[in-house]
Design an enzyme around this catalytic site. Structure first.
Site, short mmCIF file in Angstrom:
data_model
loop_
_atom_site.label_atom_id
_atom_site.label_comp_id
_atom_site.label_asym_id
_atom_site.label_seq_id
_atom_site.Cartn_x
_atom_site.Cartn_y
_atom_site.Cartn_z
N ALA A 26 0.84 -1.20 0.00
CA ALA A 26 0.00 0.00 0.00
C ALA A 26 0.88 1.25 0.00
O ALA A 26 2.02 1.21 0.47
CB ALA A 26 -0.88 -0.01 1.25
N GLY A 69 0.94 -5.30 0.74
CA GLY A 69 -0.04 -5.45 -0.33
C GLY A 69 0.57 -6.05 -1.59
O GLY A 69 -0.13 -6.67 -2.40
N GLU A 75 0.43 -9.65 -1.03
CA GLU A 75 -1.00 -10.01 -1.06
C GLU A 75 -1.51 -10.08 -2.50
O GLU A 75 -2.28 -10.96 -2.87
CB GLU A 75 -1.81 -9.00 -0.25
CG GLU A 75 -1.51 -9.12 1.24
CD GLU A 75 -2.21 -8.05 2.08
OE1 GLU A 75 -1.98 -6.86 1.80
OE2 GLU A 75 -2.99 -8.42 2.97
N GLU A 82 3.50 -5.37 7.56
CA GLU A 82 2.52 -4.39 8.07
C GLU A 82 2.62 -4.18 9.58
O GLU A 82 2.38 -3.07 10.07
CB GLU A 82 1.09 -4.83 7.72
CG GLU A 82 0.72 -4.59 6.26
CD GLU A 82 1.11 -5.72 5.33
OE1 GLU A 82 1.95 -6.57 5.73
OE2 GLU A 82 0.61 -5.77 4.21
N1 CAA Z 1 4.38 3.60 0.46
C1 CAA Z 1 4.83 4.85 0.23
N2 CAA Z 1 6.14 5.17 0.10
C2 CAA Z 1 7.02 4.17 0.22
C3 CAA Z 1 6.63 2.84 0.48
C4 CAA Z 1 5.24 2.57 0.59
N3 CAA Z 1 4.78 1.33 0.81
N4 CAA Z 1 7.74 2.09 0.55
C5 CAA Z 1 8.78 2.90 0.34
N5 CAA Z 1 8.35 4.16 0.14
C6 CAA Z 1 9.15 5.34 -0.19
C7 CAA Z 1 10.11 5.71 0.92
O1 CAA Z 1 9.50 6.58 1.85
C8 CAA Z 1 11.23 6.38 0.14
O2 CAA Z 1 10.78 7.68 -0.17
P1 CAA Z 1 11.83 8.90 -0.24
O3 CAA Z 1 12.81 8.52 -1.30
O4 CAA Z 1 10.98 10.07 -0.54
O5 CAA Z 1 12.44 8.97 1.13
C9 CAA Z 1 11.26 5.60 -1.18
O6 CAA Z 1 9.99 4.97 -1.28
C10 CAA Z 1 12.33 4.53 -1.24
O7 CAA Z 1 12.20 3.70 -0.09
P2 CAA Z 1 13.47 3.18 0.74
O8 CAA Z 1 14.42 4.28 0.96
O9 CAA Z 1 12.93 2.46 1.92
O10 CAA Z 1 14.08 2.17 -0.33
P3 CAA Z 1 14.85 0.80 -0.08
O11 CAA Z 1 15.26 0.34 -1.41
O12 CAA Z 1 15.87 0.96 0.98
O13 CAA Z 1 13.75 -0.23 0.50
C11 CAA Z 1 11.61 -1.36 0.59
C12 CAA Z 1 12.69 -0.66 -0.30
C13 CAA Z 1 12.18 -2.66 1.17
C14 CAA Z 1 10.43 -1.63 -0.27
C15 CAA Z 1 11.26 -0.41 1.75
O14 CAA Z 1 10.94 0.86 1.20
C16 CAA Z 1 10.08 -0.85 2.55
O15 CAA Z 1 10.22 -1.69 3.42
N6 CAA Z 1 8.91 -0.25 2.29
C17 CAA Z 1 7.72 -0.49 3.07
C18 CAA Z 1 7.12 -1.83 2.79
C19 CAA Z 1 5.88 -2.00 3.60
O16 CAA Z 1 5.87 -1.81 4.80
N7 CAA Z 1 4.80 -2.36 2.93
C20 CAA Z 1 3.54 -2.56 3.58
C21 CAA Z 1 2.69 -1.38 3.30
S1 CAA Z 1 1.17 -1.51 4.18
C22 CAA Z 1 0.22 -2.52 3.22
O17 CAA Z 1 0.62 -2.97 2.20
C23 CAA Z 1 -1.15 -2.73 3.81
C24 CAA Z 1 -1.99 -3.63 3.07
O18 CAA Z 1 -2.41 -4.62 3.59
C25 CAA Z 1 -2.47 -3.31 1.74
#
Ligand code: CAA
Length: 705
Positions: free
Chosen positions: A62, A103, A106, A126
């Site tokens: 998400a 997501g 998922e 999450e």
């Molecule tokens: N939503 C919005 N922005 C996100 C994002 C997300 N899910 N994941 C990463 N970003 C953004 C970061 O804030 C960052 O933005 P800036 O460059 O402006 O600072 C950019 O994307 C790059 O992210 P990272 O610096 O973290 O990049 P990375 O390569 O080191 O790591 C990653 C990549 C492993 C995907 C890491 O970003 C991460 O763990 N992201 C979150 C994953 C997560 O928690 N997903 C679950 C979301 S909740 C969900 O999905 C609910 C559901 O049931 C539908």
């Protein structure tokens, strides 16, 4: 460009999520996906569908920025879209690469077949955002991977490798090649499935993974017991378990509804807001307004560490762990041998716990070279000094480094309190000098306070911030002041803990309140772990320098000094504020209680009952107040940077978002008023900072500062 790109490979439709940088499932992506499913289901020229992510990954889930906002009415939730995707009669194949998180996984689980490329991370993280997988993850993952695996992955939020995912049955096919190869394999799989003409294998219709838990429902209670310590104070981990449990007792549709209801309860709660704050704070911290992202950096291919005591040895391990060769310097061969042996023992302990292979230990030890002569550092790219905390010693050392080291070397000091500018003044190159304050144990704690001196070059700052990431650390840029951000705030917290003991509380009372709040341990167990002698020596020096304890201020070291006079230095001597029968577990000690009661009497305190609320406020509000001063002075760039320091340097609970965010959730007016009351009751050291007062008066929070 559309948020979902559609291409054709013969009779296979290829859908590519297109929302850089991580293909977050924001409104346009969901809208695009929804429309494509509807259209392709009816398209007679399409036999099957492949879903993938454009750019560097499949999908990170998400779009976290959208939480707490309301989507346009026509944009459906991901859960509903995935129910339709899974229900398609045409085979749907996921071509996964890079990351499939939240997501994203998922979405993949909603597909009928999963093909995965190398170096891919998959998981449902999450819980680390204070929520649960709300688009079917808690229902489909246990059906596919089994309940035990799903519980472990969902409750820890851990991302697993593609190999582990394959072993667990989460992905069906591994492809060793680039993204194009993964897509080609997925298209081939889609063609094969379409040609076979068998009904799609839907994750939600599978039941094999549920059987074991259905036959052993106590598994869930056992799991809850096993996670109790880690999950204390939080709701999300328990909600995750309830949802997985629901998967074993409810039909899919009911389970999905149950999951949705639990998700809705969590997503707007303070726990989730705090953890979202933590997520973005950790990324914001890398952005330095006057050191832009394109600032050149210096190559760091090797390092030198001076001092092989607890800190120096730990720092050397940090470099070796990141694959960088490191030369460790001690002036005496015997100290060097002892230090290197300690490093080897540390690694060996990790090997014996099965968390490191012997081979990897040998590789890392091979990267560490000991030496007793500073000239060994002549060609080093960065030198980190970790010697005794004494200005004269450090200045003399930096003057010598100035003579020995090559031009362009970064000269870093691990000082935890001293003036980096004064240390830099001992060299002819103050622009190359910076503080890199690691936290003990350096090889474990993730924080690096990178201390910018008055003359530190932008290039040096950019290099060290980048290096922090390479070392697996979270680097926070701070300015010069006594104790920088973390220890300066810690000082306020420890002082009040000591005063509370004089007034009526016992160390175990205070430690219980702080532990229950969510820190890994209370102040007294922390002092016992760090060694009470460190602060004791500093106090002795100060008293000597001032010619006695200051008569105009309350002295916080009275009881601590008595404890140290008895040689009770903490865990290392088996006794400190607590006693340690088994070496590690703090147990209240009647001898300490006697000293406390006697000292209260000497100091003229009629001991009183102190409430848990007062303990928490007295310990944490002054800490927040000091954070406000630090922010006001520009020592920290942002309130959220202070939060990162406390989460990664001291284990301040993520689910509270760090001290400054936590203060905002309490309300700064409440904090300011309480500090004003404390000032009257306790003394001038409790006076609220001007910034705290101003923000409180304006009805603002630190997030607005
Ligand atoms: N939503 C919005 N922005 C996100 C994002 C997300 N899910 N994941 C990463 N970003 C953004 C970061 O804030 C960052 O933005 P800036 O460059 O402006 O600072 C950019 O994307 C790059 O992210 P990272 O610096 O973290 O990049 P990375 O390569 O080191 O790591 C990653 C990549 C492993 C995907 C890491 O970003 C991460 O763990 N992201 C979150 C994953 C997560 O928690 N997903 C679950 C979301 S909740 C969900 O999905 C609910 C559901 O049931 C539908």
């Amino acid at each position: 460009m559309s948020a979902v790109i559609e291409e054709r490979r013969g009779r296979i439709a290829l859908l590519k999520l297109n929302n850089p940088p991580v293909n977050g499932l924001g409104w346009p992506v969901r809208e695009g996906l929804d429309a494509a499913i509807d259209r392709l289901g009816k398209d007679a020229d399409v036999d099957a569908i492949v879903v993938t992510g454009d750019g560097r990954m499949f999908c990170a889930g998400a779009d976290i920025r959208e939480f707490g906002t309301t989507p346009p009415e026509h944009v459906r939730g991901l859960g509903k879209i995935l129910t339709d995707l899974e229900a398609m009669e045409k085979p749907v194949v996921a071509a996964i690469h890079g990351v499939a998180a939240g997501g994203g996984l998922e979405l993949a689980l909603g597909c009928h077949h999963r093909v995965c490329g190398p170096k891919t991370k998959l998981g449902l993280p999450e819980v680390s955002l204070g929520i649960l997988p709300g688009a079917g993850g808690t229902q489909r993952l246990p059906r596919v991977a089994g309940v035990a695996k799903a519980l472990e992955m969902i409750v820890s939020g851990r991302l697993v490798s593609e190999k582990e995912a394959f072993k667990a049955g989460i992905v069906d096919e591994l492809v060793d090649g680039d993204v194009d190869a993964v897509i080609d394999a997925a298209v081939a799989a889609a063609e094969k499935l379409a040609a076979a003409g068998v009904p799609p294998r839907r994750s939600g219709e599978r039941s094999d993974g549920l059987k074991e838990a259905q036959g052993n429902p106590s598994l869930f209670d056992d799991f809850r017991k096993s996670m109790a310590k880690r999950a204390r104070g939080m709701n999300a981990p328990y909600a995750c378990v309830r949802c997985v449990e629901a998967a074993t007792t409810m039909a899919l549709a009911d389970g999905l509804q149950y999951e949705r209801d639990e998700f809705v309860k969590l997503v707007d709660a303070i726990e989730a807001k705090s953890m979202r704050h933590a997520f973005f704070a950790e990324r914001e911290v890398a952005k330095i307004p006057d050191v832009p992202a394109d600032t050149p950096t210096r190559p760091i291919q090797n390092a030198g560490v001076i001092g092989c005591g607890t800190m120096g040895g730990g720092i050397a391990m940090v470099f070796a762990n990141a694959g960088l060769p490191v030369t460790v310097i001690e002036s005496e061969q015997s100290a060097l041998d002892a230090g290197l042996e300690k490093i080897a023992n540390n690694y060996a302990a990790t090997v014996s716990k099965g968390r490191l292979s012997q081979e990897e230990m040998d590789r890392r030890m091979g990267l560490i070279t000991g030496a007793t002569d500073l000239t060994e550092l002549a060609a080093t790219d960065i030198v980190v000094e970790a010697v005794f905390e004494n200005m004269d010693v450090k200045k003399e050392l930096f003057a010598r480094l100035d003579k020995v080291c090559k031009p362009g070397v970064i000269l870093a000091t691990n000082t935890s309190t001293l003036d980096v500018d004064e240390i830099a003044s001992a060299t002819s190159r103050p622009q190359d000098v910076i503080g890199t304050h690691f936290f003990s144990p350096a090889n474990v704690m993730r924080l690096m306070e990178n201390v910018r001196g008055e003359k530190t070059a932008d290039e040096v700052i950019a290099t060290v911030m980048k290096l922090s990431k390479t070392l697996g650390k979270v680097g926070v840029l701070v300015g010069v002041c006594h104790g920088f951000v973390g220890n300066r705030m810690l000082h306020q917290y420890l002082r009040e803990a000591m005063f509370l003991v004089e007034e009526g509380a016992l160390p175990q009372d205070i430690d219980r309140v702080i532990y229950d709040f969510g820190l890994p341990m209370g102040p007294f167990a922390m002092c016992d772990l760090a060694g009470n002698d460190v602060g004791w020596r500093v106090r002795q020096e100060q008293i000597k320098a001032q010619g006695g304890t200051p008569s105009n201020a309350r002295y916080s070291g009275t009881i601590a000094d008595k404890i140290c006079d008895l040689g009770r230095f903490g865990q290392k001597t088996g006794k400190g504020w607590f006693k340690y029968g088994d070496g590690r577990t703090p147990t209240p000690d009647p001898d300490v209680e006697a000293i406390i009661l006697e000292t209260s009497k000497e100091l003229g305190f009629a001991r009183r009952e102190i409430s848990d609320e007062e303990i928490l406020q007295r310990c944490l509000y002054p800490l927040v107040n000091e954070g406000a001063k630090i922010l006001d002075e520009g020592i920290a760039l942002r309130a959220s940077d202070i939060d990162v320091v406390w989460m990664h340097g001291y284990g301040f609970p993520r689910f509270r978002g760090g001290p400054m965010f936590w203060a905002d959730t309490i309300g700064l007016q409440t904090i300011a008023e309480t500090m004003q009351r404390f000032e009257k009751e306790q003394g001038p050291w409790m006076a609220p900072s001007p910034l705290l007062l101003k923000l409180a008066a304006d009805g603002k929070g630190f997030g607005d500062a």
